[in-house]
Structures are given as structure tokens and as C-alpha cells.
Design a protein around this motif. Structure first.
Motif, PDB file in Angstrom:
ATOM      1  N   GLN A  27       0.814  -1.218   0.000  1.00 17.30           N
ATOM      2  CA  GLN A  27       0.000   0.000   0.000  1.00 17.30           C
ATOM      3  C   GLN A  27       0.849   1.270   0.000  1.00 17.30           C
ATOM      4  O   GLN A  27       0.304   2.373   0.072  1.00 17.30           O
ATOM      5  CB  GLN A  27      -0.927   0.003   1.219  1.00 17.30           C
ATOM      6  CG  GLN A  27      -2.190  -0.807   0.988  1.00 17.30           C
ATOM      7  CD  GLN A  27      -3.000  -0.983   2.246  1.00 17.30           C
ATOM      8  OE1 GLN A  27      -3.193  -2.100   2.699  1.00 17.30           O
ATOM      9  NE2 GLN A  27      -3.484   0.097   2.817  1.00 17.30           N
ATOM     10  N   CYS A  28       2.177   1.115  -0.048  1.00 17.82           N
ATOM     11  CA  CYS A  28       3.065   2.280   0.056  1.00 17.82           C
ATOM     12  C   CYS A  28       3.305   2.915  -1.312  1.00 17.82           C
ATOM     13  O   CYS A  28       3.566   2.217  -2.288  1.00 17.82           O
ATOM     14  CB  CYS A  28       4.388   1.835   0.673  1.00 17.82           C
ATOM     15  SG  CYS A  28       5.594   3.164   0.828  1.00 17.82           S
ATOM     16  N   SER A  29       3.221   4.238  -1.361  1.00 13.09           N
ATOM     17  CA  SER A  29       3.495   4.962  -2.620  1.00 13.09           C
ATOM     18  C   SER A  29       4.882   5.614  -2.570  1.00 13.09           C
ATOM     19  O   SER A  29       5.249   6.349  -3.466  1.00 13.09           O
ATOM     20  CB  SER A  29       2.418   6.023  -2.857  1.00 13.09           C
ATOM     21  OG  SER A  29       2.479   6.991  -1.828  1.00 13.09           O
ATOM     22  N   PHE A  30       5.648   5.378  -1.492  1.00 17.39           N
ATOM     23  CA  PHE A  30       7.016   5.902  -1.333  1.00 17.39           C
ATOM     24  C   PHE A  30       7.063   7.432  -1.416  1.00 17.39           C
ATOM     25  O   PHE A  30       8.007   8.001  -1.936  1.00 17.39           O
ATOM     26  CB  PHE A  30       7.970   5.248  -2.346  1.00 17.39           C
ATOM     27  CG  PHE A  30       7.966   3.756  -2.236  1.00 17.39           C
ATOM     28  CD1 PHE A  30       8.697   3.130  -1.243  1.00 17.39           C
ATOM     29  CD2 PHE A  30       7.182   2.982  -3.082  1.00 17.39           C
ATOM     30  CE1 PHE A  30       8.653   1.746  -1.096  1.00 17.39           C
ATOM     31  CE2 PHE A  30       7.139   1.603  -2.946  1.00 17.39           C
ATOM     32  CZ  PHE A  30       7.874   0.989  -1.951  1.00 17.39           C
ATOM     33  N   CYS A  31       6.019   8.043  -0.875  1.00 16.80           N
ATOM     34  CA  CYS A  31       5.955   9.515  -0.904  1.00 16.80           C
ATOM     35  C   CYS A  31       6.936  10.120   0.106  1.00 16.80           C
ATOM     36  O   CYS A  31       7.345  11.274  -0.039  1.00 16.80           O
ATOM     37  CB  CYS A  31       4.534   9.982  -0.596  1.00 16.80           C
ATOM     38  SG  CYS A  31       3.993   9.568   1.082  1.00 16.80           S
ATOM     39  N   GLY A  32       7.292   9.388   1.155  1.00 13.87           N
ATOM     40  CA  GLY A  32       8.269   9.875   2.133  1.00 13.87           C
ATOM     41  C   GLY A  32       7.661  10.727   3.244  1.00 13.87           C
ATOM     42  O   GLY A  32       8.378  11.204   4.123  1.00 13.87           O
ATOM     43  N   LEU A  33       6.338  10.914   3.240  1.00 15.72           N
ATOM     44  CA  LEU A  33       5.718  11.793   4.249  1.00 15.72           C
ATOM     45  C   LEU A  33       5.890  11.261   5.667  1.00 15.72           C
ATOM     46  O   LEU A  33       6.035  12.031   6.616  1.00 15.72           O
ATOM     47  CB  LEU A  33       4.226  11.972   3.949  1.00 15.72           C
ATOM     48  CG  LEU A  33       3.879  13.017   2.891  1.00 15.72           C
ATOM     49  CD1 LEU A  33       2.377  13.077   2.685  1.00 15.72           C
ATOM     50  CD2 LEU A  33       4.409  14.390   3.288  1.00 15.72           C
ATOM     51  N   CYS A  34       5.865   9.931   5.817  1.00 15.14           N
ATOM     52  CA  CYS A  34       6.006   9.364   7.165  1.00 15.14           C
ATOM     53  C   CYS A  34       7.372   9.725   7.747  1.00 15.14           C
ATOM     54  O   CYS A  34       7.469  10.167   8.894  1.00 15.14           O
ATOM     55  CB  CYS A  34       5.801   7.852   7.131  1.00 15.14           C
ATOM     56  SG  CYS A  34       6.827   7.023   5.900  1.00 15.14           S
ATOM     57  N   ALA A  35       8.434   9.562   6.933  1.00 12.54           N
ATOM     58  CA  ALA A  35       9.788   9.874   7.410  1.00 12.54           C
ATOM     59  C   ALA A  35       9.935  11.375   7.663  1.00 12.54           C
ATOM     60  O   ALA A  35      10.545  11.799   8.643  1.00 12.54           O
ATOM     61  CB  ALA A  35      10.817   9.404   6.391  1.00 12.54           C
TER      62      ALA A  35
HETATM   63  S1  SF4 Z   1       3.616   7.967   4.167  1.00 12.49           S
HETATM   64 FE1  SF4 Z   1       5.309   6.446   4.250  1.00 12.49          FE
HETATM   65  S2  SF4 Z   1       4.293   4.433   4.326  1.00 12.49           S
HETATM   66 FE2  SF4 Z   1       2.753   5.940   3.631  1.00 12.49          FE
HETATM   67  S3  SF4 Z   1       2.842   5.867   1.403  1.00 12.49           S
HETATM   68 FE3  SF4 Z   1       4.219   7.515   2.032  1.00 12.49          FE
HETATM   69  S4  SF4 Z   1       6.255   6.499   2.209  1.00 12.49           S
HETATM   70 FE4  SF4 Z   1       4.710   4.845   2.158  1.00 12.49          FE
END
Ligand code: SF4
Ligand code: SF4
Length: 176
Positions: free
Chosen positions: A74-82
Motif C-alpha cells: 500500500q506504500c506509494s514511497f511519498c516519504g511523508l512518514c519519514a
Molecule cells: S507515508 Fe510512508 S508508508 Fe505511507 S505511502 Fe508515504 S512512504 Fe509509504
């Protein structure tokens, strides 16, 4: 002419396989697989809140631990979590995390366990904060390092009270 040059260039280029050892280098800003450091995680839930496709979730073993779960499907690798993790517990890198590279499970999930500890003042189980975070938030008061959030609030308000009411300073000392 340009097209001919491109075709010739492609024909003369060495072939690549899908073998990991044959992959081209990724740029330093590449957003690859996620890694999670349980020692830095405070289980605040921000990463799950900002993750639009809901790739991050939590489960609890009450009084014992909180588990952080990640599903790469389900990850789009947007990087928002980090980007939004206040303690930098999440990183995206070019490596495949060990847990996702093995035969364990379906190879698509990561689980990271954050162990609770009892409060040194009231005994309530809580997620310990990383030392560096404690130093920024609560100073270097040794006594408060093991406090739960409620007791930290109590200690902060007791300090404030003692600054205004001199007699309360003695009271705080006795309550500890
Ligand atoms: S916020 Fe993190 S876990 Fe969620 S889609 Fe983006 S990179 Fe993946
Ligand atoms: S990984 Fe970071 S944002 Fe997510 S729960 Fe832990 S501390 Fe909060």
C-alpha cells in the motif's frame, strides 16, 4: 540522424539483468524501502496519520508493547512518514530491509515492536522516550527520565507552581 544515433547507442549498450547485483546505482535522494527504528519510536501515530494509502498501522499488547506495522503493497514511497516523524525513527533507503527480503511471512510486511516500561513514579506502563528527545523536552532532570506522560505533566506544573508559591517547592520535594 538523431534517431539513428539513439538506435545505435541502444544496440551497443551492455545488456542488464534483473539480478540485484546488476542494478544501476540509485541517486542519494532515492526513496526506496522503509526502515523503522523501534528505539526511537514513541508510538505517537503521526506516520500513520499522514500516510494517505494507510500503509502504516499499529497493534497493542496492553501494558506490554505497541507494534508498528508497515505493508509495502500500500506504500506509494511519498516519504511523508519519514518527513513528519518527530524522532526520525523512519527512513527510506535504497536497501531492502532484512524482514522483507526473507522467506518469513509474505515478504511484504515489516513489524517493529516498541516495548513499554513502568513509570518510575506511578508505575503506569508507557512508551519510553529516546534520551535525546527527553533532553530537549524535559531537560536533564534524571528523576523525570522514567516518568510517564501524566507524571511529566505533574512535574512540569509542580515546578511552575513552586516558582510562584515558594512553600510549594518544599511540597514538590516531598512528593517525589
Ligand atoms: S507515508 Fe510512508 S508508508 Fe505511507 S505511502 Fe508515504 S512512504 Fe509509504
Ligand atoms: S515512527 Fe515516528 S511518527 Fe511513527 S509512531 Fe513512531 S515516532 Fe511517531
Amino acid at each position: 540522424m538523431a534517431m539513428l544515433k539513439t538506435i545505435l547507442g541502444n544496440l551497443l549498450r551492455p545488456s542488464r539483468t534483473r539480478d540485484p547485483a546488476d542494478m544501476p546505482d540509485v541517486p542519494p535522494v532515492y526513496r526506496g524501502a522503509l526502515a523503522h527504528d523501534a528505539a526511537r519510536c514513541t508510538a505517537c501515530g503521526t506516520c500513520a496519520f499522514v500516510c494517505a494509502p494507510k500503509a502504516i498501522s499499529f497493534t497493542q499488547d496492553p501494558g506490554v508493547s505497541v507494534s508498528w506495522h508497515f505493508f509495502i503493497g500500500q506504500c506509494s514511497f511519498c516519504g511523508l512518514c519519514a518527513q513528519n516523524c518527530p524522532t526520525q525513527a523512519i527512513s527510506l533507503n535504497a536497501d531492502v530491509p532484512a524482514g522483507m527480503d526473507s522467506a518469513a511471512g509474505d515478504g511484504l510486511r515489516l513489524e517493529s515492536v516498541v516495548h513499554l516500561q513502568p513509570c518510575t513514579r506511578c508505575g503506569a506502563a508507557h512508551v519510553p522516550l529516546p534520551d535525546a528527545t527527553m533532553a530537549v523536552l524535559w531537560g536533564t532532570e534524571e528523576a523525570e527520565r522514567g516518568y510517564c506522560p501524566d507524571c511529566r505533566r505533574w512535574a512540569a506544573s509542580a515546578r511552575l507552581r513552586s516558582a510562584f508559591v515558594p512553600a510549594a517547592a518544599e511540597e514538590v520535594h516531598h512528593e517525589r
